[in-house]
Design a protein around this motif. Structure first.
Motif, PDB file in Angstrom:
ATOM      1  N   VAL A   1       0.852  -1.185   0.000  1.00 46.78           N
ATOM      2  CA  VAL A   1       0.000   0.000   0.000  1.00 46.78           C
ATOM      3  C   VAL A   1       0.887   1.233   0.000  1.00 46.78           C
ATOM      4  CG1 VAL A   1      -1.921  -1.131   1.191  1.00 46.78           C
ATOM      5  CG2 VAL A   1      -0.224   0.111   2.523  1.00 46.78           C
ATOM      6  N   LYS A   2       0.346   2.312  -0.495  1.00 47.34           N
ATOM      7  CA  LYS A   2       1.090   3.570  -0.547  1.00 47.34           C
ATOM      8  C   LYS A   2       1.409   4.042   0.870  1.00 47.34           C
ATOM      9  CE  LYS A   2       0.945   8.177  -2.448  1.00 47.34           C
ATOM     10  NZ  LYS A   2       0.076   9.287  -2.721  1.00 47.34           N
ATOM     11  N   ARG A   3       2.630   4.485   1.044  1.00 47.57           N
ATOM     12  CA  ARG A   3       3.093   4.991   2.340  1.00 47.57           C
ATOM     13  C   ARG A   3       2.812   6.481   2.416  1.00 47.57           C
ATOM     14  NH1 ARG A   3       9.322   4.617   4.422  1.00 47.57           N
ATOM     15  NH2 ARG A   3       8.949   5.551   6.471  1.00 47.57           N
ATOM     16  N   ASN A   4       1.752   6.848   3.119  1.00 47.39           N
ATOM     17  CA  ASN A   4       1.357   8.249   3.212  1.00 47.39           C
ATOM     18  C   ASN A   4       2.048   8.984   4.354  1.00 47.39           C
ATOM     19  OD1 ASN A   4      -0.474   8.191   1.016  1.00 47.39           O
ATOM     20  ND2 ASN A   4      -1.929   7.120   2.315  1.00 47.39           N
ATOM     21  N   ASN A   5       2.168   8.333   5.505  1.00 45.43           N
ATOM     22  CA  ASN A   5       2.765   8.964   6.677  1.00 45.43           C
ATOM     23  C   ASN A   5       4.156   8.364   6.895  1.00 45.43           C
ATOM     24  OD1 ASN A   5       3.566   9.849   9.211  1.00 45.43           O
ATOM     25  ND2 ASN A   5       1.543   9.574  10.121  1.00 45.43           N
ATOM     26  N   LYS A   6       5.165   9.055   6.419  1.00 39.72           N
ATOM     27  CA  LYS A   6       6.533   8.527   6.469  1.00 39.72           C
ATOM     28  C   LYS A   6       7.144   8.595   7.860  1.00 39.72           C
ATOM     29  CE  LYS A   6       7.253   8.865   1.633  1.00 39.72           C
ATOM     30  NZ  LYS A   6       8.099   9.039   0.535  1.00 39.72           N
ATOM     31  N   ALA A   7       6.453   9.195   8.820  1.00 43.16           N
ATOM     32  CA  ALA A   7       6.960   9.266  10.191  1.00 43.16           C
ATOM     33  C   ALA A   7       6.679   7.980  10.973  1.00 43.16           C
ATOM     34  CB  ALA A   7       6.350  10.461  10.919  1.00 43.16           C
ATOM     35  N   LEU A   8       5.750   7.142  10.477  1.00 43.84           N
ATOM     36  CA  LEU A   8       5.390   5.923  11.204  1.00 43.84           C
ATOM     37  C   LEU A   8       6.465   4.858  11.061  1.00 43.84           C
ATOM     38  CD1 LEU A   8       1.612   5.581  10.279  1.00 43.84           C
ATOM     39  CD2 LEU A   8       2.583   6.377  12.441  1.00 43.84           C
ATOM     40  N   THR A   9       6.740   4.166  12.163  1.00 43.12           N
ATOM     41  CA  THR A   9       7.688   3.053  12.151  1.00 43.12           C
ATOM     42  C   THR A   9       6.950   1.781  11.734  1.00 43.12           C
ATOM     43  OG1 THR A   9       7.249   2.392  14.444  1.00 43.12           O
ATOM     44  CG2 THR A   9       8.952   4.097  14.086  1.00 43.12           C
ATOM     45  N   PRO A  10       7.680   0.734  11.337  1.00 38.83           N
ATOM     46  CA  PRO A  10       7.018  -0.540  11.045  1.00 38.83           C
ATOM     47  C   PRO A  10       6.195  -1.055  12.230  1.00 38.83           C
ATOM     48  CG  PRO A  10       9.261  -0.572  10.230  1.00 38.83           C
ATOM     49  CD  PRO A  10       9.117   0.689  11.036  1.00 38.83           C
ATOM     50  N   SER A  11       6.706  -0.862  13.438  1.00 34.68           N
ATOM     51  CA  SER A  11       5.999  -1.280  14.645  1.00 34.68           C
ATOM     52  C   SER A  11       4.652  -0.572  14.775  1.00 34.68           C
ATOM     53  CB  SER A  11       6.867  -0.984  15.869  1.00 34.68           C
ATOM     54  OG  SER A  11       6.159  -1.227  17.052  1.00 34.68           O
TER      55      SER A  11
END
Length: 173
Positions: free
Chosen positions: A37-47
């Motif tokens: 899926v498209k990564r919209n919020n690049k501040a989020l970690t994989p966790s």
């Protein structure tokens, strides 16, 4: 499955290579898939992404899991504890997330794992510049494990896409 592809237009089934660390864990009989899926919020970690997708299961999924747990317990499958949600979005190695345990954590990926006598199950949430990649690997140890995986594939297909799509629609990822 074409019908569901038209429903989940924001989710793409990926083809190998999946660009995660699960390929190193593949053995003999296995099932492997990945969704992007498209990564919209690049501040989020994989966790945080794993938590924001899988800590919010629809009630109908919980009902199906209770039925599954009742049925498969007779065949020696691990039965997930209900209500095991992490207390924080930032998961650590050893934390329980549903029926999975966090086993590896990197800046760009988190891997969870569960095992019983029939199979080993892995979940990866990985990031690249533009996408979130949620992938699964099931190494099947027994014939019963192979039969089980083939029997649940239609459910896996719909549930995985539903929970990811719900997280997108709710603005969690």
């Amino acid at each position: 499955m074409e019908f569901f592809a038209n429903i989940f237009t924001n989710i793409k089934a990926l083809h190998k290579p999946f660009n995660d660390r699960l390929d190193q864990k593949v053995v003999n009989h296995h099932f492997r898939d990945a969704l992007g899926v498209k990564r919209n919020n690049k501040a989020l970690t994989p966790s945080q992404i794993q938590y924001r997708i899988f800590a919010y299961l629809p009630s109908w999924v919980n009902v199906l899991m209770r039925i599954r747990n009742y049925l498969v317990a007779f065949f020696g499958f691990e039965v997930a504890q209900e209500g095991v949600n992490p207390k924080t979005e930032e998961l650590s190695i050893g934390d329980k997330a549903g029926f999975l345990t966090i086993t590896e954590k990197y800046n760009d990926e988190i891997i969870s794992f569960a095992e019983d006598k029939h199979m080993m199950f892995y979940l990866s949430v990985a990031l690249n510049e533009n996408d979130i990649i949620v992938s699964t690997l099931v190494n099947q140890k027994t014939l019963i494990g192979r039969i089980y995986v083939n029997a649940i594939l239609p459910f896996h297909y719909v549930i995985a896409r539903t929970v990811i799509s719900n997280a997108i629609k709710a603005g969690r990822i």
